[in-house]
Write a protein that holds these residues in place. Structure first.
Motif, PDB file in Angstrom:
ATOM      1  N   THR A  37      -2.489  -3.870  14.575  1.00 48.99           N
ATOM      2  CA  THR A  37      -3.244  -2.622  14.757  1.00 48.99           C
ATOM      3  C   THR A  37      -2.338  -1.432  15.112  1.00 48.99           C
ATOM      4  OG1 THR A  37      -5.283  -1.727  15.701  1.00 48.99           O
ATOM      5  CG2 THR A  37      -3.856  -2.878  17.226  1.00 48.99           C
ATOM      6  N   TYR A  38      -1.120  -1.697  15.643  1.00 45.55           N
ATOM      7  CA  TYR A  38      -0.209  -0.615  16.011  1.00 45.55           C
ATOM      8  C   TYR A  38       0.891  -0.360  14.971  1.00 45.55           C
ATOM      9  CZ  TYR A  38      -2.328  -0.644  20.698  1.00 45.55           C
ATOM     10  OH  TYR A  38      -3.210  -0.552  21.753  1.00 45.55           O
ATOM     11  N   ALA A  39       0.724  -0.897  13.759  1.00 48.24           N
ATOM     12  CA  ALA A  39       1.774  -0.779  12.733  1.00 48.24           C
ATOM     13  C   ALA A  39       2.151   0.676  12.444  1.00 48.24           C
ATOM     14  CB  ALA A  39       1.320  -1.460  11.446  1.00 48.24           C
ATOM     15  N   SER A  40       1.144   1.559  12.363  1.00 52.34           N
ATOM     16  CA  SER A  40       1.452   2.955  12.013  1.00 52.34           C
ATOM     17  C   SER A  40       2.269   3.627  13.117  1.00 52.34           C
ATOM     18  CB  SER A  40       0.167   3.742  11.747  1.00 52.34           C
ATOM     19  OG  SER A  40      -0.646   3.734  12.900  1.00 52.34           O
ATOM     20  N   LEU A  41       2.094   3.185  14.359  1.00 55.45           N
ATOM     21  CA  LEU A  41       2.832   3.781  15.475  1.00 55.45           C
ATOM     22  C   LEU A  41       4.312   3.452  15.345  1.00 55.45           C
ATOM     23  CD1 LEU A  41      -0.153   3.407  16.433  1.00 55.45           C
ATOM     24  CD2 LEU A  41       0.740   3.242  18.736  1.00 55.45           C
ATOM     25  N   GLY A  42       4.581   2.201  14.967  1.00 54.05           N
ATOM     26  CA  GLY A  42       5.981   1.768  14.824  1.00 54.05           C
ATOM     27  C   GLY A  42       6.715   2.633  13.808  1.00 54.05           C
ATOM     28  N   VAL A  96       9.219  -0.668  21.856  1.00 51.09           N
ATOM     29  CA  VAL A  96       8.126  -1.314  22.596  1.00 51.09           C
ATOM     30  C   VAL A  96       6.918  -0.369  22.695  1.00 51.09           C
ATOM     31  CG1 VAL A  96       7.392  -2.634  24.595  1.00 51.09           C
ATOM     32  CG2 VAL A  96       9.800  -2.685  23.916  1.00 51.09           C
ATOM     33  N   VAL A  97       5.845  -0.791  22.074  1.00 52.88           N
ATOM     34  CA  VAL A  97       4.616   0.010  22.050  1.00 52.88           C
ATOM     35  C   VAL A  97       3.550  -0.592  22.963  1.00 52.88           C
ATOM     36  CG1 VAL A  97       2.642   0.586  20.578  1.00 52.88           C
ATOM     37  CG2 VAL A  97       4.962   1.136  19.822  1.00 52.88           C
ATOM     38  N   SER A  98       3.385  -1.909  22.894  1.00 51.89           N
ATOM     39  CA  SER A  98       2.305  -2.523  23.669  1.00 51.89           C
ATOM     40  C   SER A  98       2.739  -2.815  25.103  1.00 51.89           C
ATOM     41  CB  SER A  98       1.889  -3.830  22.985  1.00 51.89           C
ATOM     42  OG  SER A  98       1.291  -4.690  23.924  1.00 51.89           O
ATOM     43  N   SER A  99       1.871  -2.481  26.058  1.00 48.65           N
ATOM     44  CA  SER A  99       2.142  -2.805  27.463  1.00 48.65           C
ATOM     45  C   SER A  99       2.262  -4.313  27.652  1.00 48.65           C
ATOM     46  CB  SER A  99       1.010  -2.283  28.359  1.00 48.65           C
ATOM     47  OG  SER A  99       1.133  -0.906  28.581  1.00 48.65           O
ATOM     48  N   GLY A 100       1.544  -5.079  26.827  1.00 45.11           N
ATOM     49  CA  GLY A 100       1.636  -6.542  26.904  1.00 45.11           C
ATOM     50  C   GLY A 100       3.037  -7.007  26.533  1.00 45.11           C
ATOM     51  N   THR A 120       6.798   3.980  24.030  1.00 46.53           N
ATOM     52  CA  THR A 120       5.337   4.121  24.117  1.00 46.53           C
ATOM     53  C   THR A 120       4.814   3.302  25.290  1.00 46.53           C
ATOM     54  OG1 THR A 120       4.815   4.742  21.846  1.00 46.53           O
ATOM     55  CG2 THR A 120       3.060   3.699  23.056  1.00 46.53           C
ATOM     56  N   ALA A 121       4.957   1.976  25.257  1.00 44.83           N
ATOM     57  CA  ALA A 121       4.298   1.101  26.239  1.00 44.83           C
ATOM     58  C   ALA A 121       4.222   1.760  27.623  1.00 44.83           C
ATOM     59  CB  ALA A 121       5.048  -0.217  26.337  1.00 44.83           C
ATOM     60  N   GLY A 122       2.997   2.003  28.073  1.00 43.33           N
ATOM     61  CA  GLY A 122       2.810   2.729  29.333  1.00 43.33           C
ATOM     62  C   GLY A 122       2.765   1.829  30.556  1.00 43.33           C
ATOM     63  N   ASN A 123       2.949   0.524  30.364  1.00 47.00           N
ATOM     64  CA  ASN A 123       2.849  -0.458  31.454  1.00 47.00           C
ATOM     65  C   ASN A 123       3.404   0.084  32.785  1.00 47.00           C
ATOM     66  OD1 ASN A 123       2.988  -2.732  33.105  1.00 47.00           O
ATOM     67  ND2 ASN A 123       3.243  -4.098  31.341  1.00 47.00           N
ATOM     68  N   ASP A 167      -9.036  -4.973  25.770  1.00 43.93           N
ATOM     69  CA  ASP A 167      -8.868  -5.916  26.874  1.00 43.93           C
ATOM     70  C   ASP A 167      -7.434  -6.465  26.915  1.00 43.93           C
ATOM     71  OD1 ASP A 167      -9.346  -7.630  28.923  1.00 43.93           O
ATOM     72  OD2 ASP A 167     -10.597  -9.028  27.774  1.00 43.93           O
ATOM     73  N   TYR A 168      -6.503  -5.622  27.341  1.00 41.49           N
ATOM     74  CA  TYR A 168      -5.149  -6.106  27.634  1.00 41.49           C
ATOM     75  C   TYR A 168      -4.548  -5.140  28.642  1.00 41.49           C
ATOM     76  CZ  TYR A 168      -2.539  -2.706  24.718  1.00 41.49           C
ATOM     77  OH  TYR A 168      -1.972  -1.575  24.190  1.00 41.49           O
ATOM     78  N   ALA A 169      -3.312  -5.383  29.062  1.00 43.81           N
ATOM     79  CA  ALA A 169      -2.712  -4.653  30.194  1.00 43.81           C
ATOM     80  C   ALA A 169      -2.933  -3.144  30.131  1.00 43.81           C
ATOM     81  CB  ALA A 169      -1.219  -4.962  30.262  1.00 43.81           C
ATOM     82  N   ALA A 170      -2.642  -2.521  28.976  1.00 44.43           N
ATOM     83  CA  ALA A 170      -2.741  -1.061  28.895  1.00 44.43           C
ATOM     84  C   ALA A 170      -4.170  -0.592  29.139  1.00 44.43           C
ATOM     85  CB  ALA A 170      -2.249  -0.564  27.541  1.00 44.43           C
ATOM     86  N   GLY A 171      -5.140  -1.260  28.518  1.00 48.77           N
ATOM     87  CA  GLY A 171      -6.536  -0.867  28.673  1.00 48.77           C
ATOM     88  C   GLY A 171      -6.936  -0.907  30.142  1.00 48.77           C
ATOM     89  N   TYR A 222      -8.219   4.070  22.979  1.00 48.32           N
ATOM     90  CA  TYR A 222      -7.924   3.193  21.842  1.00 48.32           C
ATOM     91  C   TYR A 222      -6.777   3.821  21.092  1.00 48.32           C
ATOM     92  CZ  TYR A 222     -12.045   0.360  22.633  1.00 48.32           C
ATOM     93  OH  TYR A 222     -12.957  -0.478  23.211  1.00 48.32           O
ATOM     94  N   ALA A 223      -5.994   3.012  20.406  1.00 47.39           N
ATOM     95  CA  ALA A 223      -4.881   3.538  19.622  1.00 47.39           C
ATOM     96  C   ALA A 223      -4.805   2.782  18.299  1.00 47.39           C
ATOM     97  CB  ALA A 223      -3.573   3.403  20.404  1.00 47.39           C
ATOM     98  N   GLY A 224      -4.005   3.316  17.370  1.00 50.25           N
ATOM     99  CA  GLY A 224      -3.807   2.662  16.075  1.00 50.25           C
ATOM    100  C   GLY A 224      -5.116   2.521  15.305  1.00 50.25           C
ATOM    101  N   GLY A 249      -5.156  10.646  25.310  1.00 48.86           N
ATOM    102  CA  GLY A 249      -4.904  11.432  24.111  1.00 48.86           C
ATOM    103  C   GLY A 249      -4.604  10.699  22.830  1.00 48.86           C
ATOM    104  N   LEU A 250      -4.180   9.450  22.929  1.00 43.90           N
ATOM    105  CA  LEU A 250      -3.846   8.743  21.695  1.00 43.90           C
ATOM    106  C   LEU A 250      -5.092   8.453  20.876  1.00 43.90           C
ATOM    107  CD1 LEU A 250      -1.376   6.475  23.555  1.00 43.90           C
ATOM    108  CD2 LEU A 250      -0.786   8.296  22.007  1.00 43.90           C
ATOM    109  N   LEU A 251      -6.247   8.590  21.520  1.00 47.42           N
ATOM    110  CA  LEU A 251      -7.516   8.352  20.823  1.00 47.42           C
ATOM    111  C   LEU A 251      -7.639   9.244  19.594  1.00 47.42           C
ATOM    112  CD1 LEU A 251     -10.227   6.816  21.153  1.00 47.42           C
ATOM    113  CD2 LEU A 251     -11.074   8.797  22.406  1.00 47.42           C
ATOM    114  N   GLU A 299       2.739  12.518  18.613  1.00 44.56           N
ATOM    115  CA  GLU A 299       3.438  12.229  19.878  1.00 44.56           C
ATOM    116  C   GLU A 299       4.380  11.034  19.704  1.00 44.56           C
ATOM    117  OE1 GLU A 299       0.237  12.398  19.483  1.00 44.56           O
ATOM    118  OE2 GLU A 299      -0.555  10.381  19.667  1.00 44.56           O
ATOM    119  N   PHE A 300       4.013  10.093  18.848  1.00 44.68           N
ATOM    120  CA  PHE A 300       4.870   8.915  18.669  1.00 44.68           C
ATOM    121  C   PHE A 300       6.213   9.327  18.058  1.00 44.68           C
ATOM    122  CE2 PHE A 300       0.458   7.398  18.274  1.00 44.68           C
ATOM    123  CZ  PHE A 300       0.419   6.649  19.433  1.00 44.68           C
ATOM    124  N   SER A 301       6.161  10.288  17.132  1.00 38.13           N
ATOM    125  CA  SER A 301       7.411  10.776  16.538  1.00 38.13           C
ATOM    126  C   SER A 301       8.289  11.404  17.625  1.00 38.13           C
ATOM    127  CB  SER A 301       7.155  11.832  15.464  1.00 38.13           C
ATOM    128  OG  SER A 301       5.879  11.772  14.926  1.00 38.13           O
TER     129      SER A 301
END
Ligand code: PHB
Length: 389
Positions: A37-42, A96-100, A120-123, A167-171, A222-224, A249-251, A299-301
């Motif tokens: 789901t986060y492919a476009s962010l990468g 690293v994008v996902s907080s997980g 990205t990962a805001g953990n 439902d994961y760390a970032a959320g 939500y993102a991606g 804001g990533l929404l 913002e990802f760029s």
């Protein structure tokens, strides 16, 4: 995926003054989601990073890039990090994008002493309780964006909110920080839900619950791919007319608004970057990015671009290996598209302002983002980090 690219920065990039002495060959692991789901962010972070190396790099500086796909899955991210560290022997890792994934790779990074520039990962833990001298954050922490947004919404007179996030760390961290800020201003969270991450296609049951909750507004992260389907379904469910949508804001990232279309209109979010920021560095960045890729940045760029700037500055300053790169990266301080971009030595977290903006129809009818407020510069408390002791 295991692409091996060699990027020699072009001679036009920067005046080569005095830089020949620092001629360096730096091996960079690029650790991003290129699938899921986060492919476009990468792709977007990588594009910003490569542009930044080109723009800021000097003659004699060579960056070898080794790319790995985390799939935004913690075990995959850890296996790829191990490969980059042990097999490829990279000098530094960017991504690293996902907080997980961040939670999964933190000990490997810290133990192997390979600096990681987080893009990205805001953990929160990565610059809090589990901070490390080898982890430098150049994007944001989950708390940093969501807590002030909660306080701002309460100030606007919003009383009751229903929250939604994956439902994961970032959320969980984002909603906890939002709740803290919103409650501190007298707001009440009347309910909320966490949807299965990377598995939810139909948000109908959550939207029905939100509608019945008695809330004045919804706050969502939500993102991606999930951000696109969530915002579209919110609108087609008929909620946009009755229950205003707010969020992290990533929404409604510029990366997704074209796909979201008019469904994104009126959504109000908080974030650390919006392409309409009015400063010279941002204008130069937006111009160079648009010229290079034929479309504007998100913002990802910027996270990738600023990571390149921090890396080039570290190499220019004489950093040559993992240890000296880690020390130099943690001292990053420069004017970037976001304004002054500075690392807090107490946590290695970034210090930056937060912008509140709304998706609106521009003069030409195309969707654009209108800044409603610039909130004060955010500096997270150490949250258990003992780097400066
Ligand atoms: C995160 O997992 O921390 C995360 C992922 C995607 C985003 C923002 C934060 O767009």
């Amino acid at each position: 995926m295991n692409v091996f690219t060699r990027v020699a920065t072009s001679a036009i990039a920067l005046a080569a003054t005095a830089l020949a002495a620092n001629a360096q060959d730096i091996k960079v692991g690029v650790l991003l989601p290129y699938s899921g789901t986060y492919a476009s962010l990468g792709g977007e972070i990588e594009a910003g990073f490569m542009l930044g190396l080109e723009v800021f790099g000097a003659e004699g500086m060579t960056f070898e890039i080794v790319k790995e796909d985390t799939e935004a899955k913690p075990p995959v991210g850890l296996a790829k990090t191990r490969k980059l560290v042990m097999q490829d022997k990279v000098d530094v890792i960017m991504g690293v994008v996902s907080s997980g994934v961040m939670g999964a790779v933190r000990d490997m990074i810290d133990g192997s002493k390979v600096p990681l520039i987080v893009t990205t990962a805001g953990n929160d833990d990565a610059t809090g309780e589990n901070c490390s001298a080898y982890v430098t954050r150049l994007a944001f922490s989950n708390r940093q964006i969501n807590r002030p947004m909660g306080a701002w919404m309460a100030e606007q007179g919003i009383k009751k909110v229903y929250t939604l996030a994956p439902d994961y760390a970032a959320g969980h961290q984002m909603i906890a920080a939002f709740t803290e800020g919103f409650q501190s201003g007298g707001g009440e969270v009347v309910g909320g839900a966490f949807s299965a991450f990377q598995k939810t296609q139909d948000f109908g049951t959550y939207l029905a619950e939100a509608k019945e909750s008695g809330a004045d507004a919804i706050y969502a992260f939500y993102a991606g791919g999930e951000a696109i389907s969530f915002v579209k379904q919110y609108d087609s469910f008929g909620l946009s007319d009755t229950l205003p949508l707010y969020g992290m804001g990533l929404l409604t990232s510029p990366l997704y608004v074209a796909a979201q279309g008019d469904a994104a209109l009126g959504t109000i979010v908080g974030l650390n970057y919006v392409p309409t920021i009015d400063n010279a560095e941002n204008k130069a960045f937006v111009g160079a990015y648009t010229e290079a890729y034929g479309k504007g940045p998100s913002e990802f760029s910027v996270y990738g671009y600023d990571a390149a700037k921090a890396l080039v500055n570290a190499v220019e300053g004489g950093a040559t290996d993992r240890e000296s790169l880690a020390v130099a990266l943690a001292k990053a301080d420069f004017q970037g598209p976001r304004g002054e971009t500075r690392i807090d030595p107490a946590t290695n977290n970034i210090i930056q302002p937060i912008y509140v903006f709304e998706t609106v129809a521009g003069e030409d009818g195309a969707l654009t983002q209108k800044v409603l407020a610039e909130l004060p510069v955010e500096q997270d408390p150490p949250n258990g980090c003992t780097l400066s002791q």
